[in-house]
Design a protein around this motif. Structure first.
Motif, mmCIF file in Angstrom:
data_model
loop_
_atom_site.group_PDB
_atom_site.id
_atom_site.type_symbol
_atom_site.label_atom_id
_atom_site.label_comp_id
_atom_site.label_asym_id
_atom_site.label_seq_id
_atom_site.Cartn_x
_atom_site.Cartn_y
_atom_site.Cartn_z
ATOM 1 N N ASP A 165 0.791 -1.330 -0.104
ATOM 2 C CA ASP A 165 0.056 -0.051 0.174
ATOM 3 C C ASP A 165 0.818 1.276 0.098
ATOM 4 N N GLU B 66 -2.253 10.325 0.378
ATOM 5 C CA GLU B 66 -3.541 9.780 -0.302
ATOM 6 C C GLU B 66 -4.336 9.062 1.010
ATOM 7 N N GLU B 67 -3.658 8.604 1.715
ATOM 8 C CA GLU B 67 -4.222 8.033 3.098
ATOM 9 C C GLU B 67 -5.003 8.979 4.020
ATOM 10 N N TRP C 12 -4.448 -5.492 4.802
ATOM 11 C CA TRP C 12 -4.633 -4.380 4.419
ATOM 12 C C TRP C 12 -4.953 -3.231 5.528
ATOM 13 N N HIS C 13 -4.168 -2.232 5.615
ATOM 14 C CA HIS C 13 -3.665 -1.289 6.803
ATOM 15 C C HIS C 13 -3.592 -1.998 7.896
HETATM 16 ZN ZN LIG Z 1 -3.969 2.528 2.012
#
Ligand SMILES: [Zn+2]
Length: 316
Positions: free
Chosen positions: A147, A180-181, A285-286
């Motif tokens: 990511d 972006e996050e 994810w995350h």
């Molecule tokens: Zn992300």
């Protein structure tokens, strides 16, 4: 095709409606710089191993949220690597006083080949972007190998491939987005996409505009499928579907729009292709597990080659 769970789909759709309704009017002035297809042979020069080495270098700098030491080190690394391939870089910094966590300074990195347009108030025909920042998470160490890291590695390797053909390189501007996050849990209209919103605004202020944009994200893990943006022009969807079949990239149309850095670009009227790994099905994810172990050279190579083949064949 993997299915997005219904609850997530509804949330995504609701957010999407909000975003897409906020589409600003395309500026009246300005002209699009015509795009010439890139030579077909460039795609085969893309090395997944080279891209993987860049991802590892970036991940080794540690977490990369906005204003962090890891982010600054990553910028310095990118500047050096771009320069080594004949690309000139510019930092696009801006301060936003009213993020959801207070004032923050963000820095996008923009790169153009020395053979390209030297006047930065004018555009190249193509912009290719991905986010560099990793999500700010305080509960554990989060390095965002897939990511944020994966797309950055692919972009650097694309820069190397393009530098072998200055006429092709001259058509492209790369941009690494900051912010972006979201600072809070999920991207909302007031949190996340900070860098791409600013960049989209900045290109809309230029004397000339690009003809097409490509944004890649979370593309480093070949165990999961990939999605393209269903709001892409039909010719983009047809072309990317065809070339993905050639490179082995498992690409499909998602059940609904996905919000990412391509949306602010699309909102300026720029036709965009977005390629993103199926993050909903990535258990890491995350989470702490988004490390180098989940990134593979094959995935990076398939994405890099798909992107270059797309640029060789698409008719914008
Ligand atoms: Zn992300």
């Amino acid at each position: 095709m993997k299915r997005l769970p219904l609850a997530i789909l509804i949330v995504l759709a609701a957010v999407a409606v909000w975003f897409f309704k906020r589409t600003p009017a395309t500026p009246e002035t300005g002209t699009r710089v015509p795009f010439q297809n890139l030579p077909a042979g460039l795609a085969d020069q893309f090395s997944g191993e080279n891209a993987l080495a860049h991802v590892k270098a970036i991940v080794d700098f540690g977490p990369r949220p906005p204003e962090s030491e890891g982010y600054e080190k990553s910028l310095v690394y990118l500047e050096k690597e771009f320069a080594a391939q004949g690309w000139e870089t510019r930092r696009q910094s801006f301060r936003k006083a009213d993020t959801v966590v207070g004032p923050k300074t963000f820095t996008n990195l923009i790169a153009r080949h020395s053979a390209g347009v030297r006047d930065w108030t004018r555009s190249t025909p193509v912009v290719i972007g991905g986010h560099l920042d990793s999500k700010l998470i305080t509960a554990f160490r989060f390095v965002g190998a897939n990511d944020g890291g994966s797309s950055t590695g692919v972009i650097l390797e694309m820069a190397r491939v393009l530098s072998s053909d200055p006429a092709a390189a001259a058509q492209v501007e790369f941009v690494l987005f900051d912010g972006e996050e979201a600072f809070l849990e999920n991207i909302t209209p007031t949190d996340g996409l900070y860098g791409s919103k600013y960049y989209a605004y900045s290109i809309s202020q230029r004397a000339t505009w690009p003809s097409l944009g490509i944004v890649i994200d979370l593309i480093g893990d070949s165990r999961y499928g990939y999605y393209y943006n269903p709001e892409a022009p039909p010719s983009f969807a047809d072309t990317v579907t065809r070339v993905a079949a050639q490179t082995g990239l498992k690409l499909s149309r998602p059940p609904g729009p996905i919000i990412d850095d391509h949306v602010p670009l699309q909102n300026t009227g720029l036709p965009c292709l977005h390629i993103i790994g199926d993050f909903v099905n990535m258990p890491y994810w995350h989470k702490p597990g988004d490390t180098m172990e989940v990134v593979d050279a094959k995935a990076l190579e398939q994405t890099g080659r798909t992107t270059l083949k797309f640029l060789a064949e698409v008719k914008p």
